[in-house]
Design an enzyme around this catalytic site. Structure first.
Site, PDB file in Angstrom:
ATOM      1  N   TYR A  43      26.292   7.108 -32.709  1.00  0.00           N
ATOM      2  CA  TYR A  43      26.687   8.110 -33.698  1.00  0.00           C
ATOM      3  C   TYR A  43      27.314   9.329 -33.013  1.00  0.00           C
ATOM      4  CZ  TYR A  43      23.469   5.457 -36.731  1.00  0.00           C
ATOM      5  OH  TYR A  43      22.816   4.462 -37.442  1.00  0.00           O
ATOM      6  N   HIS A  87      20.582  -2.057 -31.961  1.00  0.00           N
ATOM      7  CA  HIS A  87      21.408  -1.707 -33.118  1.00  0.00           C
ATOM      8  C   HIS A  87      22.015  -2.943 -33.792  1.00  0.00           C
ATOM      9  CE1 HIS A  87      23.969   1.943 -34.601  1.00  0.00           C
ATOM     10  NE2 HIS A  87      23.603   1.172 -35.589  1.00  0.00           N
ATOM     11  N   LEU A 101      20.952   4.439 -50.831  1.00  0.00           N
ATOM     12  CA  LEU A 101      21.713   4.951 -51.976  1.00  0.00           C
ATOM     13  C   LEU A 101      23.131   4.391 -51.992  1.00  0.00           C
ATOM     14  CD1 LEU A 101      20.492   8.652 -51.931  1.00  0.00           C
ATOM     15  CD2 LEU A 101      19.946   6.897 -53.628  1.00  0.00           C
ATOM     16  N   GLY A 102      23.316   3.264 -51.313  1.00  0.00           N
ATOM     17  CA  GLY A 102      24.642   2.655 -51.306  1.00  0.00           C
ATOM     18  C   GLY A 102      25.706   3.577 -50.750  1.00  0.00           C
ATOM     19  N   GLY A 109      25.741   6.652 -50.813  1.00  0.00           N
ATOM     20  CA  GLY A 109      25.956   7.726 -51.774  1.00  0.00           C
ATOM     21  C   GLY A 109      26.531   7.280 -53.102  1.00  0.00           C
ATOM     22  N   PHE A 110      27.032   6.054 -53.173  1.00  0.00           N
ATOM     23  CA  PHE A 110      27.687   5.598 -54.400  1.00  0.00           C
ATOM     24  C   PHE A 110      26.734   5.587 -55.586  1.00  0.00           C
ATOM     25  CE2 PHE A 110      29.724   2.904 -57.453  1.00  0.00           C
ATOM     26  CZ  PHE A 110      31.090   3.052 -57.230  1.00  0.00           C
TER      27      PHE A 110
END
Length: 328
Positions: free
Chosen positions: A57, A124, A205-206, A208-209
């Protein structure tokens, strides 16, 4: 709210909801370190103990950021990080799981985090060229050396989990799990429960979707990776928004947001499930944590699943290249 309840990941006690930190360094547009650190501190103040990062990241920036944020508060934090992507952002994808790289990656993460041990160390992505026994064997050496406390896998398949667990106990599997990503339910979750491996859903939350905030990709920054995500693409996005609209109706009846309802659904998957919704803003952190207080009856759960059945979700959860690295 304060006093977040705890759950166990293979014997590792953590807050029942963690904080995914990826977006603080890359993936979702412009970042703000000061805002991110304030959110990290707020999370700790509210009782969140599990902070999730990875060396990939921000090409190491995220680990450095978290290291600065937890300095002086290390005893109250369960630090989880991941290794495996040997490339830097923008380079061709290269996954490594050989023993030499495991040791090298751990030393680099410890240095960036500024700590003497990692509480939960994940691979990962599984390296198909290296037997999982070699990778986990090297990870187990890190445990014996005191540099790592618990081991985890990310996006591993059922048989890989079994083989890994036979080498050293695996505390947690981190994989995508939400109302629009349920492919691990049939085989992978049962194996985890048989072996006592906790499950850490990322993107609950997908991306944010499922909050309903992304009716158009035009709202997303030019550098936001979701612009290229199959489920945000024209055609798929409209179908998926129809699902969110149904969730929003159910949420309104309970006095919560669609995102809180979707997150509560994940929280209700079991006491061995610890989702890590990601955010870099205190407002959304507090909104996500409030989902812990949302009680769902069997009738509520049935209505939610009827509103968002797997067959109604349009688009794959990654592009074809990304899909080659999941459930390995």
């Amino acid at each position: 709210m304060t006093g977040v309840p705890t759950r166990s990941l293979g014997g590792l006690a953590v807050s029942a909801q963690g904080l995914g930190c990826m977006g603080m360094s890359h993936g979702y547009g412009a970042t703000d370190d000061a805002e991110s650190v304030a959110t990290l501190h707020r999370a700790l103040d509210l009782g969140v103990t599990l902070l999730d990062t990875a060396d990939f990241y921000g090409s190491g920036h995220n680990e450095e950021l978290i290291g600065r944020a937890v300095a002086g508060r290390r005893d109250g934090v369960v630090l989880a990080t991941k290794f495996g992507f040997a490339n830097r952002l923008g380079e061709p994808t290269l996954v490594r799981g050989d023993a030499a790289y495991v040791r090298q990656a751990c030393e680099a993460s410890l240095r960036r985090l500024g700590v003497d041990h990692i509480d939960l160390y994940y691979q990962h992505r599984v390296d198909p060229r290296v037997p999982i026994e070699e990778t986990v064997g090297a990870m187990a050496e890190l445990v014996r050396a005191g540099k790592v406390r618990h081991l985890g896998l990310s996006e591993a398949g059922a048989q890989t989990i079994r083989r890994a667990h036979a080498v050293h106990p695996i505390a947690a599997l981190q994989s995508e799990w939400s109302l629009w990503s349920r492919d691990l339910e049939a085989e992978i979750v049962p194996v985890c429960r048989e072996l006592g491996v906790g499950v850490v859903p990322y993107a609950p939350l997908g991306r944010g979707f499922l909050t309903g905030r992304y009716g158009s990709v035009e709202k997303l920054a030019e550098t936001d990776v979701r612009r290229g995500h199959p489920r945000f693409a024209d055609g798929n996005r409209e179908r998926n928004l129809a699902v969110v609209a149904k969730l929003d109706e159910l949420a309104a009846a309970k006095g919560v947001t669609a995102g809180q309802l979707a997150l509560a659904w994940v929280q209700h998957r079991g006491q061995d499930v610890v989702p890590i919704p990601g955010t870099r803003r205190q407002r959304y952190l507090e909104e996500n944590l409030a989902a812990l207080a949302v009680e769902l009856s069997p009738g509520d759960l049935a209505a939610i699943e009827a509103a968002a059945p797997p067959g109604e979700i349009a688009g794959t959860r990654y592009d074809p290249t990304g899909l080659t690295f999941v459930n390995g």
